[in-house]
Design a protein around this motif. Structure first.
Motif, PDB file in Angstrom:
ATOM      1  N   GLY A 146       0.807  -1.209   0.000  1.00 38.62           N
ATOM      2  CA  GLY A 146       0.000   0.000   0.000  1.00 38.62           C
ATOM      3  C   GLY A 146       0.837   1.254   0.000  1.00 38.62           C
ATOM      4  O   GLY A 146       0.538   2.224  -0.701  1.00 38.62           O
ATOM      5  N   LEU A 147       1.913   1.245   0.801  1.00 43.24           N
ATOM      6  CA  LEU A 147       2.796   2.408   0.836  1.00 43.24           C
ATOM      7  C   LEU A 147       3.498   2.603  -0.498  1.00 43.24           C
ATOM      8  O   LEU A 147       3.660   3.743  -0.973  1.00 43.24           O
ATOM      9  CB  LEU A 147       3.827   2.238   1.963  1.00 43.24           C
ATOM     10  CG  LEU A 147       3.273   2.255   3.396  1.00 43.24           C
ATOM     11  CD1 LEU A 147       4.387   1.975   4.394  1.00 43.24           C
ATOM     12  CD2 LEU A 147       2.617   3.601   3.697  1.00 43.24           C
ATOM     13  N   ASP A 154       1.511   9.133  -5.874  1.00 45.30           N
ATOM     14  CA  ASP A 154       1.938  10.503  -5.592  1.00 45.30           C
ATOM     15  C   ASP A 154       2.964  10.974  -6.605  1.00 45.30           C
ATOM     16  O   ASP A 154       2.938  12.134  -7.044  1.00 45.30           O
ATOM     17  CB  ASP A 154       2.515  10.597  -4.177  1.00 45.30           C
ATOM     18  CG  ASP A 154       1.454  10.383  -3.105  1.00 45.30           C
ATOM     19  OD1 ASP A 154       0.258  10.491  -3.444  1.00 45.30           O
ATOM     20  OD2 ASP A 154       1.821  10.095  -1.956  1.00 45.30           O
ATOM     21  N   ALA A 155       3.872  10.064  -6.983  1.00 44.26           N
ATOM     22  CA  ALA A 155       4.880  10.434  -7.969  1.00 44.26           C
ATOM     23  C   ALA A 155       4.238  10.724  -9.325  1.00 44.26           C
ATOM     24  O   ALA A 155       4.605  11.692 -10.010  1.00 44.26           O
ATOM     25  CB  ALA A 155       5.909   9.315  -8.104  1.00 44.26           C
ATOM     26  N   ALA A 159       4.146  14.227 -11.212  1.00 41.26           N
ATOM     27  CA  ALA A 159       4.628  14.342 -12.591  1.00 41.26           C
ATOM     28  C   ALA A 159       3.586  15.011 -13.478  1.00 41.26           C
ATOM     29  O   ALA A 159       3.918  15.835 -14.337  1.00 41.26           O
ATOM     30  CB  ALA A 159       4.978  12.958 -13.137  1.00 41.26           C
ATOM     31  N   ALA A 160       2.296  14.666 -13.231  1.00 42.02           N
ATOM     32  CA  ALA A 160       1.229  15.301 -14.008  1.00 42.02           C
ATOM     33  C   ALA A 160       1.141  16.795 -13.710  1.00 42.02           C
ATOM     34  O   ALA A 160       0.942  17.620 -14.603  1.00 42.02           O
ATOM     35  CB  ALA A 160      -0.101  14.617 -13.713  1.00 42.02           C
TER      36      ALA A 160
END
Length: 387
Positions: A146-147, A154-155, A159-160
């Motif tokens: 999960g982490l 999140d990455a 990036a978006a």
């Protein structure tokens, strides 16, 4: 005188043979089978029998068999532990694999209880221990996955965002104000960053970045000073107007993000007749149809149908609100309001499907004219409601 009953025969004194006192006979045991002497009150135990007391508190376990359920529980728990080492990605999957070993180990503990029908309590608790270890390993694996997934999400999200920022920077580069006839009708915005989306003899469209609310208000005032005061409409985010020469301007301001002010300018169309009026309140569904002449025959049928449906709906809504306010808010109009909401959802779906960037010059102008008429009508309804 001597009492005869007190007389006890005494052996004769002196030499000679003495009488032998009677003794208990000693039993003679057969050779090779020695049996320990018996103690009164103790039941002898047969040779070869375990020395286990038969008491109510300690039942006889000689007839109990080892629980097959406990053995099977150990096997299933070991398989469950192997699966968790391979990898479990979710809590639901972990619970699915844990269900059988948990049930089997629990039942095996119950079956091998003190007064149970089978033995093997140690095996049952071994199954419980393996199951607990597997649950811990699987839980750690689920948390770790999960982490990792969250970090990956999140990455990707970052990036978006970075890509969007880069795209926004490219869109908000410095521009050179053109010297064409349409651009010369407008005052130059304060911000020098933006992007010219379209520049032709009939349409000029630019997005100006870095425009706050004060800069928007100042630009609207500059437009009015330049003569754009005919049939105008102004709000905190929209300005529509024409000048005496027939040039029409439309501004839409968005304070979010890069604070973009979108400016449209359309050249006058001598062959068209204006479909707008000063107050807009007298417009009805037939008035929207007159806009077809202003847009020309090149307007797409679906686009015009969507815009006409939207304007018709908003006129119907304005009529409803005027009647509702004049009648003192009658509850009997609730059904009419529900019908309007159904039409509103249908009209908004059609309106949202319109790609403004793909519209022709005539379609853009018709779009702005419809929005102007609708805004003016809504403003008039809001003014009558406030009175």
């Amino acid at each position: 005188m001597t009492n005869p009953s007190d007389f006890t025969p005494q052996p004769p004194q002196g030499s000679g043979p003495q009488p032998v006192q009677p003794t208990q006979p000693v039993p003679v045991q057969p050779a090779g089978n020695t049996v320990p002497p018996q103690t009164p009150g103790i039941i002898p135990i047969a040779s070869g029998t375990p020395n286990t007391p038969n008491t109510p508190d300690a039942p006889n376990v000689r007839n109990k068999k080892t629980s097959k359920l406990a053995v099977f529980a150990i096997i299933v728990a070991a398989v469950f532990l192997l699966i968790t080492f391979i990898g479990v990605n979710s809590w639901g999957l972990l619970a699915f694999f844990a269900l059988l070993p948990v049930l089997l180990s629990g039942f095996s503990v119950y079956t091998t209880r003190k007064d149970g029908k089978a033995q093997g309590r140690v095996l049952a608790w071994v199954a419980v221990g393996i199951t607990v270890v597997a649950l811990i390993v699987g839980g750690v694996d689920v948390v770790r996955n999960g982490l990792e997934a969250k970090a990956s999400h999140d990455a990707a999200e970052q990036a978006a965002k970075d890509a969007a920022k880069e795209a926004a920077k490219a869109k908000c580069d410095a521009y050179s104000w053109p010297t064409t006839d349409l651009a010369s009708q407008l005052p130059k915005p304060e911000s020098s960053k933006g992007k010219i989306e379209r520049d032709s003899s009939s349409t000029f469209y630019i997005k100006v970045c870095g425009t706050d609310a004060t800069a928007y208000d100042n630009y609207v005032k500059a437009l009015q000073e330049k003569g754009f005061t005919v049939d105008y409409f102004k709000s905190s985010s929209v300005f529509n107007a024409k000048n005496a020469a027939g040039y029409s301007v439309n501004i839409r301001y968005d304070s979010k993000g890069d604070s973009i002010m979108a400016i449209y300018v359309f050249a006058p169309d001598d062959s068209s007749t204006s479909g707008t009026s000063g107050n807009g309140a007298t417009q009805n569904n037939d008035d929207s149809g007159s806009g077809d002449a202003s847009t020309g025959s090149s307007s797409d049928d679906d686009f015009k149908a969507a815009m006409d449906s939207y304007e018709s709906l908003m006129n119907e809504y304005a009529d409803f609100m005027e009647k509702y306010n004049a009648g003192g808010h009658p509850a009997s109009m609730a059904a009419d309001y529900a019908k309007i909401m159904v039409k509103y959802n249908d009209a908004m779906k059609k309106l949202d499907a319109i790609d403004e960037n793909s519209l022709t010059t005539e379609e853009q102008q018709y779009y702005i004219e419809v929005q102007t008429r609708v805004n003016q009508r809504l403003v008039s309804v809001g003014a009558s409601t406030a009175q």
